[in-house]
Design a protein around this motif. Structure first.
Motif, PDB file in Angstrom:
ATOM      1  N   GLY A 217       0.916  -1.134  -0.120  1.00  0.00           N
ATOM      2  CA  GLY A 217       0.156  -0.114   0.022  1.00  0.00           C
ATOM      3  C   GLY A 217       0.817   1.265  -0.110  1.00  0.00           C
ATOM      4  N   LEU A 218       1.831   1.332   0.915  1.00  0.00           N
ATOM      5  CA  LEU A 218       2.723   2.497   0.880  1.00  0.00           C
ATOM      6  C   LEU A 218       3.337   2.533  -0.237  1.00  0.00           C
ATOM      7  N   LEU A 219       4.040   1.541  -0.998  1.00  0.00           N
ATOM      8  CA  LEU A 219       4.770   1.303  -2.104  1.00  0.00           C
ATOM      9  C   LEU A 219       4.123   2.026  -3.332  1.00  0.00           C
ATOM     10  N   ILE A 220       2.800   1.823  -3.429  1.00  0.00           N
ATOM     11  CA  ILE A 220       1.817   2.127  -4.644  1.00  0.00           C
ATOM     12  C   ILE A 220       1.356   3.381  -4.331  1.00  0.00           C
ATOM     13  N   LEU A 234       7.042  14.256   3.605  1.00  0.00           N
ATOM     14  CA  LEU A 234       6.332  13.387   2.983  1.00  0.00           C
ATOM     15  C   LEU A 234       7.011  12.859   1.695  1.00  0.00           C
ATOM     16  N   SER A 235       7.519  13.932   0.988  1.00  0.00           N
ATOM     17  CA  SER A 235       8.340  13.546  -0.166  1.00  0.00           C
ATOM     18  C   SER A 235       9.855  12.857   0.227  1.00  0.00           C
ATOM     19  N   LEU A 236      10.310  13.283   1.252  1.00  0.00           N
ATOM     20  CA  LEU A 236      11.539  12.401   1.825  1.00  0.00           C
ATOM     21  C   LEU A 236      11.158  10.981   2.242  1.00  0.00           C
ATOM     22  N   PHE A 237      10.261  10.888   2.950  1.00  0.00           N
ATOM     23  CA  PHE A 237       9.722   9.695   3.463  1.00  0.00           C
ATOM     24  C   PHE A 237       9.459   8.691   2.306  1.00  0.00           C
ATOM     25  N   ASP A 238       8.788   9.350   1.311  1.00  0.00           N
ATOM     26  CA  ASP A 238       8.637   8.727   0.002  1.00  0.00           C
ATOM     27  C   ASP A 238       9.763   7.890  -0.806  1.00  0.00           C
ATOM     28  N   SER A 239      10.608   8.985  -0.844  1.00  0.00           N
ATOM     29  CA  SER A 239      11.692   8.726  -1.664  1.00  0.00           C
ATOM     30  C   SER A 239      12.562   7.464  -0.971  1.00  0.00           C
ATOM     31  N   PHE A 240      12.758   7.565   0.271  1.00  0.00           N
ATOM     32  CA  PHE A 240      13.722   6.583   1.113  1.00  0.00           C
ATOM     33  C   PHE A 240      12.906   5.155   1.123  1.00  0.00           C
ATOM     34  N   TYR A 241      11.563   5.466   1.316  1.00  0.00           N
ATOM     35  CA  TYR A 241      10.747   4.043   1.431  1.00  0.00           C
ATOM     36  C   TYR A 241      10.798   3.242   0.220  1.00  0.00           C
ATOM     37  N   ARG A 242      10.734   4.121  -1.021  1.00  0.00           N
ATOM     38  CA  ARG A 242      10.656   3.485  -2.151  1.00  0.00           C
ATOM     39  C   ARG A 242      12.224   2.821  -2.584  1.00  0.00           C
ATOM     40  N   SER A 243      13.203   3.430  -2.183  1.00  0.00           N
ATOM     41  CA  SER A 243      14.459   3.041  -2.322  1.00  0.00           C
ATOM     42  C   SER A 243      14.808   1.634  -1.444  1.00  0.00           C
ATOM     43  N   GLY A 244      14.405   1.740  -0.201  1.00  0.00           N
ATOM     44  CA  GLY A 244      14.290   0.687   0.477  1.00  0.00           C
ATOM     45  C   GLY A 244      13.617  -0.575   0.002  1.00  0.00           C
ATOM     46  N   ALA A 309      14.053   5.964   9.452  1.00  0.00           N
ATOM     47  CA  ALA A 309      12.723   5.095   9.549  1.00  0.00           C
ATOM     48  C   ALA A 309      12.124   4.630   7.999  1.00  0.00           C
ATOM     49  N   ALA A 310      12.278   5.472   7.176  1.00  0.00           N
ATOM     50  CA  ALA A 310      11.607   5.126   5.945  1.00  0.00           C
ATOM     51  C   ALA A 310      12.287   4.063   5.132  1.00  0.00           C
ATOM     52  N   ILE A 311      13.760   3.877   5.203  1.00  0.00           N
ATOM     53  CA  ILE A 311      14.259   3.044   4.595  1.00  0.00           C
ATOM     54  C   ILE A 311      14.268   1.499   5.017  1.00  0.00           C
ATOM     55  N   PHE A 312      14.324   1.584   6.479  1.00  0.00           N
ATOM     56  CA  PHE A 312      14.343   0.358   6.917  1.00  0.00           C
ATOM     57  C   PHE A 312      12.753  -0.135   7.152  1.00  0.00           C
ATOM     58  N   LEU A 313      11.876   0.706   7.104  1.00  0.00           N
ATOM     59  CA  LEU A 313      10.479  -0.001   7.132  1.00  0.00           C
ATOM     60  C   LEU A 313      10.077  -1.030   6.337  1.00  0.00           C
ATOM     61  N   PRO A 314      10.413  -0.902   4.916  1.00  0.00           N
ATOM     62  CA  PRO A 314      10.049  -2.006   4.249  1.00  0.00           C
ATOM     63  C   PRO A 314      10.911  -3.307   4.465  1.00  0.00           C
TER      64      PRO A 314
END
Length: 404
Positions: A217-220, A234-244, A309-314
């Protein structure tokens, strides 16, 4: 009634003891685990399997296989998985925190140093860029020997390299990984599946499915939400979440993903990006803590917390979500075939990153190439630890700056 209260207290004490034990052991590993993910797995085996016997050999091997299969930092996911098995979900979170925090603190302090002084063009910073070239070259060499086994995988890797270099967007890497997975299913339908042991996981399948739903859900939806929310955080969180979420094949693959997110957008200069990547080789713990450095450079302490937090959450969502289903999933030939294709594409993406941005910004003169060659010799053939390579690179870069 009294017996029930006594039993409950003993249960709480046992949980607290397990929790504190996981925190102490993982923090110890976070302070001493130099050398990258393969070395980390060796440290984990020595501490968790041989000394403490929290897992048997087969269960540990099965957990490592799962974490190699999933996207994300494999060593961190193994640590999280062991924490979950030992002390439940809180144990998994504690194991991640103990293993990760020392490296994050070190890299945040390095970011403060760069922000406080104008040393971006210093010779030792250029030396760290050359170190990054050498480290990634070693990763490609090792991954290539293991994952490029025939003409088909070599073709996937080289095409992935070419497309990544000629079409430099974050989206193309997602597309390449997806297409490579489909090709892998088509080419490797008859992959032999080895027997695997079942792990005893204290996580329900219902909660595991919830974690997987949150992950996807977060990825999409995050990329769409950031378009309308107009929030830098939010943009920062998205960038690092997607990378992770899209890193297959080890922590070094996060380099091109993060570089595409933060350098072309002007969030951080390419010089500072590569200097931090070089510094990340000198600290213990997972390479993903590089995100803490980038977050600090971009948005101070809050940025460091969000990026980490964003890059390790996935990684956390995937390992918790996949553990209860792993025995069934691993025996699926289509899944194995997809992984073969994906890993080949990952080698190609990393090879593209070796050229741009690493080579094009670090190897600018014959002296730079000479230093890179010496460092590669030390790392690959003399088996010098990465922290030695970092120090030697910084010294070499300083000497070159004075000589030119």
């Amino acid at each position: 009634m009294n017996n029930h209260k006594i039993t409950a207290r003993q249960g709480y004490r046992n949980k607290l003891r397990s929790f504190l034990e996981v925190l102490a052991v993982s923090t110890k590993l976070g302070l001493i685990s130099f050398g990258g993910p393969i070395a980390h797995l060796g440290y984990f085996h020595d501490e968790y399997v041989r000394r403490r016997k929290w897992l048997d050999e087969r269960s540990y091997a099965d957990l490592v296989a799962l974490c190699q299969f999933l996207p994300g930092p494999a060593s961190s996911q193994v640590g999280i998985g062991i924490g979950v098995i030992r002390a439940g979900l809180l144990g998994g979170l504690t194991a991640w925190l103990g293993f990760t925090l020392p490296s994050v603190i070190a890299l945040v302090l390095f970011a403060l140093l760069l922000q406080g002084f104008d040393i971006g063009s210093a010779g030792w910073i250029h030396g760290l860029k050359i170190v990054a070239v050498v480290i990634v070259a070693q990763a490609i060499l090792g991954m290539g020997k293991k994952l490029i086994s025939d003409r088909n995988t070599a073709t996937i890797a080289i095409i992935s390299t070419s497309i990544t270099l000629l079409w430099q967007t974050a989206f193309n890497q997602v597309l390449l990984i997806a297409i490579a997975g489909i090709i892998g299913i088509m080419l490797y339908k008859k992959t032999l599946i080895s027997e695997t042991a079942d792990l005893n996981i204290p996580v329900s399948r219902g909660f595991a499915l919830f974690c997987l739903a949150v992950f996807f859900g977060l990825l999409i939806f995050l990329p769409f939400v950031r378009q309308f929310a107009d929030s830098d955080w939010l943009s920062l969180f998205d960038s690092f979440y997607r990378s992770g979420s899209l890193v297959f094949g080890g922590g070094h693959v996060v380099l091109p993903l993060l570089e595409r997110e933060v350098v072309p957008t002007g969030l951080i200069s390419e010089s500072d990006f590569l200097a931090g990547y070089g510094a990340a080789q000198a600290v213990p713990g997972p390479l993903f803590t590089f995100a803490g450095y980038l977050g600090m450079m971009i948005g101070g302490g809050k940025g460091a917390l969000i990026a980490t937090a964003a890059i390790f959450l996935p990684a956390f969502l995937l390992i918790v979500g996949a553990l209860p289903f792993w025995s069934t999933l691993r025996k699926n030939a289509k899944v194995q075939g997809a992984l073969i294709g994906i890993n080949a594409a990952v080698v190609g993406i990393l090879l593209a990153a070796l050229y741009n941005p690493l080579w094009t910004t670090a190897i600018l003169a014959p002296a730079d190439f000479a230093l890179a060659s010496i460092l590669f010799l030390m790392l690959v053939f003399w088996k010098a630890p990465p922290w030695v390579i970092v120090i030697a690179g910084a010294i070499g870069g300083t000497i070159i700056s004075f000589a030119t």
